[in-house]
Write an enzyme that holds these catalytic residues in place. Structure first.
Site, PDB file in Angstrom:
ATOM      1  N   LYS A   1       0.839  -1.197   0.000  1.00  0.00           N
ATOM      2  CA  LYS A   1       0.000   0.000   0.000  1.00  0.00           C
ATOM      3  C   LYS A   1       0.880   1.255   0.000  1.00  0.00           C
ATOM      4  CE  LYS A   1      -2.035  -1.494   3.653  1.00  0.00           C
ATOM      5  NZ  LYS A   1      -2.913  -1.695   4.823  1.00  0.00           N
TER       6      LYS A   1
ATOM      7  N   THR B   1      -8.762   8.926   8.531  1.00  0.00           N
ATOM      8  CA  THR B   1      -8.162   7.703   7.981  1.00  0.00           C
ATOM      9  C   THR B   1      -7.950   6.603   9.016  1.00  0.00           C
ATOM     10  OG1 THR B   1      -5.966   8.687   8.301  1.00  0.00           O
ATOM     11  CG2 THR B   1      -6.976   8.958   6.129  1.00  0.00           C
TER      12      THR B   1
ATOM     13  N   GLY C   1      -8.251   3.333  10.783  1.00  0.00           N
ATOM     14  CA  GLY C   1      -8.777   2.019  10.428  1.00  0.00           C
ATOM     15  C   GLY C   1      -8.715   1.693   8.949  1.00  0.00           C
ATOM     16  N   THR C   2      -7.961   2.466   8.172  1.00  0.00           N
ATOM     17  CA  THR C   2      -7.930   2.202   6.730  1.00  0.00           C
ATOM     18  C   THR C   2      -7.367   0.816   6.416  1.00  0.00           C
ATOM     19  OG1 THR C   2      -5.826   3.408   6.654  1.00  0.00           O
ATOM     20  CG2 THR C   2      -7.792   4.604   5.969  1.00  0.00           C
ATOM     21  N   GLY C   3      -6.296   0.422   7.109  1.00  0.00           N
ATOM     22  CA  GLY C   3      -5.693  -0.879   6.838  1.00  0.00           C
ATOM     23  C   GLY C   3      -6.616  -2.030   7.175  1.00  0.00           C
ATOM     24  N   CYS C   4      -7.259  -1.940   8.332  1.00  0.00           N
ATOM     25  CA  CYS C   4      -8.216  -2.974   8.746  1.00  0.00           C
ATOM     26  C   CYS C   4      -9.363  -3.066   7.744  1.00  0.00           C
ATOM     27  CB  CYS C   4      -8.786  -2.654  10.133  1.00  0.00           C
ATOM     28  SG  CYS C   4      -7.554  -2.456  11.440  1.00  0.00           S
TER      29      CYS C   4
END
Length: 272
Positions: free
Chosen positions: A171, A204, A206-209
């Site tokens: 990412k 942003t 919690g974007t990865g989760c």
């Protein structure tokens, strides 16, 4: 369809188990869960963490897997080596896709994984992974290499692929580029990039989760890895593009936006 998330709880609701379950729901997938840790957390930071025991995590996994026909699994916050080994014990014989989101550092900078657990993540969890979704800081910690360019990302991805991961999504949100570009490297040698406009925002958390949960939900629905990643890119872009403006820190993404916008957004795709 049923998916399972193995992750920590976010009392603020923007990341972790809560974000995963919301994301599963928005993709039309029933969500089950096994908690690895409780956190006292809000948009301003993580104030406390309490990990569960490996035995209790195992009891949760047995309860879910004995009763539900789980079609895809994702892992998020795995605090220590004991929890990782417990997860591996339960998932290594399952013939379902596994998405590993190597959660290490919270948005506010707090560490969510013990230092000695990084080696276990590399050697125990990644060989089992269908998809791994590191951001730049996580990829740097996993590989021990600084990443500032596409060439660096490619080298890091191949290092992770050599561990047995089937697909690595590097990412690019932490790179200072005009667009938000994620690079996807497959065990087959296939490489492609997904690009959306970069949005200047603090919303942003919690974007990865959320992104990894969207990948998991699409895999649970029978989509290919490529299809799942493309749809997840749409989901997270819309979640950031239509913010909720909740909290006083790094606000959560909007898990409703994908449904409200009918999944419509432009994702530029290119092969390498």
């Amino acid at each position: 369809m049923i998916a399972l998330t193995i992750a920590g709880s976010d009392s603020g609701g923007g990341a972790g188990i809560q974000a995963d379950i919301k994301t599963f729901q928005e993709h039309g997938v029933f969500g089950t869960s096994a908690l690895t840790a409780l956190t006292a957390q809000n948009t301003c930071g993580v104030h406390d963490v309490m990990a569960v025991t490996a035995q209790f995590l195992g009891n949760q996994l047995r309860a879910v897997l004995e009763d539900f026909s789980v079609k895809a699994i994702k892992t998020g916050m795995l605090v220590n080596a004991a929890l990782m080994k417990e997860v591996a014990h339960h998932v290594q014989t399952l013939q379902v896709p596994l998405v590993v989101d190597p959660v290490m550092i919270a948005k506010g900078g707090e560490h969510l994984m013990e230092d000695e657990a990084v080696e276990t993540l590399r050697n125990v969890m990644l060989p089992l992974a269908t998809v791994c979704t590191p951001n730049i800081p996580e990829a740097e910690r996993l590989t021990g290499k600084k990443i500032t360019s596409y060439a660096d990302m490619k080298r890091a991805a191949h290092q992770l692929l050599s561990l047995g991961v089937q697909c690595v999504v590097m990412k690019g949100g932490h790179l200072h580029e005009k667009a938000a570009t994620d690079y996807v490297f497959m065990q087959s040698g296939e490489v492609f990039a997904l690009e959306t406009p970069r949005i200047d925002t603090k919303q942003t958390h919690g974007t990865g989760c959320t992104f990894s949960a969207a990948v998991t939900a699409q895999l649970a629905k029978g989509k290919t890895v490529r299809q799942a990643i493309i749809e997840a890119k749409k989901y997270i872009h819309l979640a950031i593009a239509y913010p909720l403006h909740i909290g006083h820190g790094y606000g959560p993404t909007n898990h409703f936006a994908y449904r409200q916008q009918l999944g419509q957004c432009e994702v530029h795709y290119r092969e390498y």
